[in-house]
Every structure is written in structure tokens, then in C-alpha cells.
Design a protein around this motif. Structure first.
Motif, PDB file in Angstrom:
ATOM      1  N   ALA A  17     -43.793  33.155 -34.834  1.00  0.00           N
ATOM      2  CA  ALA A  17     -45.202  32.784 -34.901  1.00  0.00           C
ATOM      3  C   ALA A  17     -45.627  32.199 -33.555  1.00  0.00           C
ATOM      4  CB  ALA A  17     -45.425  31.763 -36.008  1.00  0.00           C
ATOM      5  N   PHE A  18     -46.858  32.502 -33.176  1.00  0.00           N
ATOM      6  CA  PHE A  18     -47.446  31.934 -31.970  1.00  0.00           C
ATOM      7  C   PHE A  18     -48.461  30.877 -32.411  1.00  0.00           C
ATOM      8  CE2 PHE A  18     -45.548  34.898 -29.087  1.00  0.00           C
ATOM      9  CZ  PHE A  18     -45.328  36.020 -29.861  1.00  0.00           C
ATOM     10  N   PHE A  19     -48.605  29.859 -31.581  1.00  0.00           N
ATOM     11  CA  PHE A  19     -49.456  28.738 -31.968  1.00  0.00           C
ATOM     12  C   PHE A  19     -50.529  28.475 -30.930  1.00  0.00           C
ATOM     13  CE2 PHE A  19     -47.391  26.971 -35.683  1.00  0.00           C
ATOM     14  CZ  PHE A  19     -46.160  27.576 -35.644  1.00  0.00           C
ATOM     15  N   GLY A  20     -51.689  28.046 -31.427  1.00  0.00           N
ATOM     16  CA  GLY A  20     -52.705  27.528 -30.544  1.00  0.00           C
ATOM     17  C   GLY A  20     -52.336  26.129 -30.087  1.00  0.00           C
ATOM     18  N   GLN A  21     -53.138  25.580 -29.204  1.00  0.00           N
ATOM     19  CA  GLN A  21     -52.873  24.241 -28.659  1.00  0.00           C
ATOM     20  C   GLN A  21     -53.220  23.145 -29.662  1.00  0.00           C
ATOM     21  OE1 GLN A  21     -50.877  24.911 -26.123  1.00  0.00           O
ATOM     22  NE2 GLN A  21     -51.978  23.692 -24.625  1.00  0.00           N
TER      23      GLN A  21
ATOM     24  N   TYR B 163     -52.215  25.155 -40.023  1.00  0.00           N
ATOM     25  CA  TYR B 163     -51.301  24.058 -40.294  1.00  0.00           C
ATOM     26  C   TYR B 163     -51.991  22.728 -39.996  1.00  0.00           C
ATOM     27  CZ  TYR B 163     -47.249  27.246 -40.296  1.00  0.00           C
ATOM     28  OH  TYR B 163     -46.333  28.229 -40.579  1.00  0.00           O
TER      29      TYR B 163
ATOM     30  N   ARG C 104     -57.315  18.234 -32.158  1.00  0.00           N
ATOM     31  CA  ARG C 104     -57.033  16.839 -32.531  1.00  0.00           C
ATOM     32  C   ARG C 104     -58.303  16.241 -33.120  1.00  0.00           C
ATOM     33  NH1 ARG C 104     -53.013  13.230 -31.033  1.00  0.00           N
ATOM     34  NH2 ARG C 104     -52.185  14.750 -29.571  1.00  0.00           N
TER      35      ARG C 104
ATOM     36  N   PHE D 110     -38.446  21.430 -33.470  1.00  0.00           N
ATOM     37  CA  PHE D 110     -38.601  21.761 -34.886  1.00  0.00           C
ATOM     38  C   PHE D 110     -37.754  22.975 -35.248  1.00  0.00           C
ATOM     39  CE2 PHE D 110     -41.964  18.887 -36.000  1.00  0.00           C
ATOM     40  CZ  PHE D 110     -42.675  18.703 -34.826  1.00  0.00           C
TER      41      PHE D 110
ATOM     42  N   LYS E 142     -48.892  35.745 -36.446  1.00  0.00           N
ATOM     43  CA  LYS E 142     -47.668  36.541 -36.353  1.00  0.00           C
ATOM     44  C   LYS E 142     -48.044  37.993 -36.145  1.00  0.00           C
ATOM     45  CE  LYS E 142     -44.325  35.840 -39.351  1.00  0.00           C
ATOM     46  NZ  LYS E 142     -43.101  35.346 -38.706  1.00  0.00           N
TER      47      LYS E 142
ATOM     48  N   GLN F   4     -50.816  18.787 -38.744  1.00  0.00           N
ATOM     49  CA  GLN F   4     -49.737  17.934 -38.248  1.00  0.00           C
ATOM     50  C   GLN F   4     -50.272  16.517 -38.170  1.00  0.00           C
ATOM     51  OE1 GLN F   4     -48.184  18.744 -34.286  1.00  0.00           O
ATOM     52  NE2 GLN F   4     -46.176  17.899 -34.833  1.00  0.00           N
TER      53      GLN F   4
ATOM     54  N   GLY G 226     -39.046  22.002 -40.353  1.00  0.00           N
ATOM     55  CA  GLY G 226     -38.309  20.762 -40.519  1.00  0.00           C
ATOM     56  C   GLY G 226     -39.157  19.587 -40.066  1.00  0.00           C
ATOM     57  N   THR G 227     -38.645  18.391 -40.277  1.00  0.00           N
ATOM     58  CA  THR G 227     -39.416  17.188 -39.963  1.00  0.00           C
ATOM     59  C   THR G 227     -39.396  16.844 -38.482  1.00  0.00           C
ATOM     60  OG1 THR G 227     -37.460  15.944 -40.597  1.00  0.00           O
ATOM     61  CG2 THR G 227     -39.209  16.145 -42.241  1.00  0.00           C
TER      62      THR G 227
ATOM     63  N   TYR H 169     -38.471  25.634 -32.371  1.00  0.00           N
ATOM     64  CA  TYR H 169     -39.643  25.465 -31.522  1.00  0.00           C
ATOM     65  C   TYR H 169     -39.549  24.111 -30.821  1.00  0.00           C
ATOM     66  CZ  TYR H 169     -42.182  29.367 -33.664  1.00  0.00           C
ATOM     67  OH  TYR H 169     -42.584  30.614 -34.085  1.00  0.00           O
TER      68      TYR H 169
ATOM     69  N   SER I 162     -44.252  16.309 -39.133  1.00  0.00           N
ATOM     70  CA  SER I 162     -44.049  17.725 -38.898  1.00  0.00           C
ATOM     71  C   SER I 162     -45.289  18.516 -39.300  1.00  0.00           C
ATOM     72  CB  SER I 162     -42.831  18.194 -39.688  1.00  0.00           C
ATOM     73  OG  SER I 162     -42.549  19.551 -39.407  1.00  0.00           O
ATOM     74  N   LEU I 163     -45.176  19.832 -39.194  1.00  0.00           N
ATOM     75  CA  LEU I 163     -46.290  20.698 -39.552  1.00  0.00           C
ATOM     76  C   LEU I 163     -46.242  21.035 -41.037  1.00  0.00           C
ATOM     77  CD1 LEU I 163     -45.825  21.226 -36.415  1.00  0.00           C
ATOM     78  CD2 LEU I 163     -47.022  23.365 -36.834  1.00  0.00           C
TER      79      LEU I 163
ATOM     80  N   GLY J 245     -48.851  22.539 -26.938  1.00  0.00           N
ATOM     81  CA  GLY J 245     -48.654  23.385 -28.104  1.00  0.00           C
ATOM     82  C   GLY J 245     -47.184  23.634 -28.390  1.00  0.00           C
TER      83      GLY J 245
END
Lengths: 115, 115
Positions: free
Chosen positions: A104-108, A35, A111, B90, A96, A37, B106-107, B36, A42-43, B43
Motif C-alpha cells: 500500500a502507498f500512503f499520503g502524507q 486510516y 493532521r 510498523f 493499492k 492515526q 501493529g502498534t 513500514y 498505530s493506524l 508519511g
């Protein structure tokens, strides 16, 4: 659950260069995603990383600009190619376990600032 | 088509008062819905999820959300806001659009908690 490690966590890059972001999951996962951002937004899904085959890109994203690899069930990379200041953003890896009803799990995130 | 609308970009509440973050969705299939939270420079963390079981879903940190199919809504609530709840939230929808899994964010809604 899954713990996702991304590196680098941040970078400042010159325009015209490329950066590869790595995503490592601590367990085998069914699906991996990338993703973007952008600041204050948003993502947006860039692509789904498919193991052993070409990634599936969303509208507005192309393989030449964002090549993705996924050599196995726990690792993926995203390259941001020929960078411009408009690519400055946070890039997030997601995974996932299982099919659509799982979270879903996310990384940090990474940037990225392009100067 | 799949979409998510978070009706408020910013919500401000006093500490100890109720929180309501609104989310409406559109999906051609039976969706899974998630909330989320993203704290500054952190994260994304899953608060709660709806996956076609109970329509009232309880999550972490005292948050809950109710899936209302007739209203296509999945609003997030908490009876009493805490300073640590200040973050961006989100709403996310996931379904099988066109035969493959699609996830839309979402935004976002920025929650401010006033002491």
C-alpha cells in the motif's frame, strides 16, 4: 508505484463543524483506504473506499460520521462530520495497485485538530 | 482472525550496533507481510515485503526480515544502526479475511539510535 496527494495537510476546526479531506492518486489504483492515526498510536482502518458504491466500514466507524466518496479510480474524499475534540488525529489515505500481495502507498496525512 | 503483535514499543540501540525489531502475526490464510517506517512528521514508507516467495526479504536502507511460518514471526533486522534510522516502524499483515482483503497494522516500535 503510486504517488498520493492529500489536502489539506493540516487544519484546526471548531467542534460541531465538518471537514472534507481529499485524496488524489497520480495513477489508477485498485483499492483506496482511509486510516486514522491518533496521537502516539498505530493506524486504524476506517473504511475501504469503493468506486461507484458505498464504502465498506470497519467496526466502530459509521457512514454518518465518516462519509466517503470515490467517484473514480484516482480520487476519494473522507468527511469528518460533527467534529469533537476526540476526532483530533492524523487521517491518512492509502492506495493499492493490484491485489493482496502488493504494498500500500500512503499520503502524507491530514493532521486535524478540533477545538 | 488476523492480528499483529510488535513485542517492543521502544527499542534503543547505539549507532553502529545491530537492530532487531520483533513482530509476530496471526492469520488464518496465507498472509502477505510488510514493514513500514514513519519518520517524524513524514508519511509512511515501505521498507520491505514478504509475499510467499523467498523467506528472507531484503529491503531498503540495509534492512531485512525473515518470514518464519513455524514461529509466526517476521522480525526486522539491520546489521549496523545509523542515526537516520531513528523513526517508528510498523509491521503489517494483509490477507483475505472473510472473502475481502483486510490489512492490520501493529502498534509500532519507536527506534532510538544513540550516538
Amino acid at each position: 508505484s503510486a504517488v498520493i496527494s492529500q489536502k489539506p495537510s493540516r487544519d484546526i476546526c471548531q467542534r460541531g463543524t465538518s471537514l472534507t479531506i481529499q485524496c488524489q492518486v497520480d495513477s489508477q489504483v485498485t483499492m483506496m483506504f482511509w486510516y486514522r492515526q491518533q496521537p502516539g498510536q498505530s493506524l486504524t482502518l476506517i473504511a475501504t473506499a469503493n468506486q461507484g458504491s458505498e464504502a465498506t466500514y470497519e467496526s466502530g466507524f459509521v457512514i454518518d460520521k465518516f462519509p466517503i466518496s470515490r467517484p473514480n479510480l484516482t480520487f476519494s474524499t473522507l468527511t469528518v462530520s460533527n467534529m469533537s475534540p476526540e476526532d483530533s488525529s492524523i487521517y491518512l489515505c492509502s492506495a493499492k495497485v493490484g491485489q493482496m500481495n502488493t504494498e500500500a502507498f500512503f499520503g502524507q496525512g491530514t493532521r486535524l485538530t478540533v477545538v | 482472525a488476523q492480528s499483529v503483535t510488535q513485542l517492543d514499543s521502544h527499542v534503543s540501540v547505539s549507532e553502529g550496533t545491530p537492530v532487531l525489531l520483533r513482530c509476530n502475526y496471526s492469520s488464518s490464510y496465507s498472509p502477505s507481510l510488510f514493514w513500514y517506517v514513519q519518520h517524524p512528521n513524514k508519511g509512511l514508507q515501505l521498507l520491505l515485503k514478504y509475499t510467499s516467495a523467498a523467506t528472507l526479504v531484503k529491503g531498503i536502507n540495509g534492512f531485512e526480515a525473515e518470514f518464519k511460518k513455524s514461529e509466526t514471526s517476521f522480525h526486522l533486522t539491520k546489521p549496523s544502526a545509523h542515526m537516520s534510522d531513528a523513526a517508528e516502524y510498523f509491521c503489517v499483515v494483509s490477507d483475505l479475511a472473510g472473502g475481502y482483503q483486510k490489512v492490520t497494522f501493529g502498534t509500532g516500535t519507536k527506534l532510538q539510535v544513540i550516538p
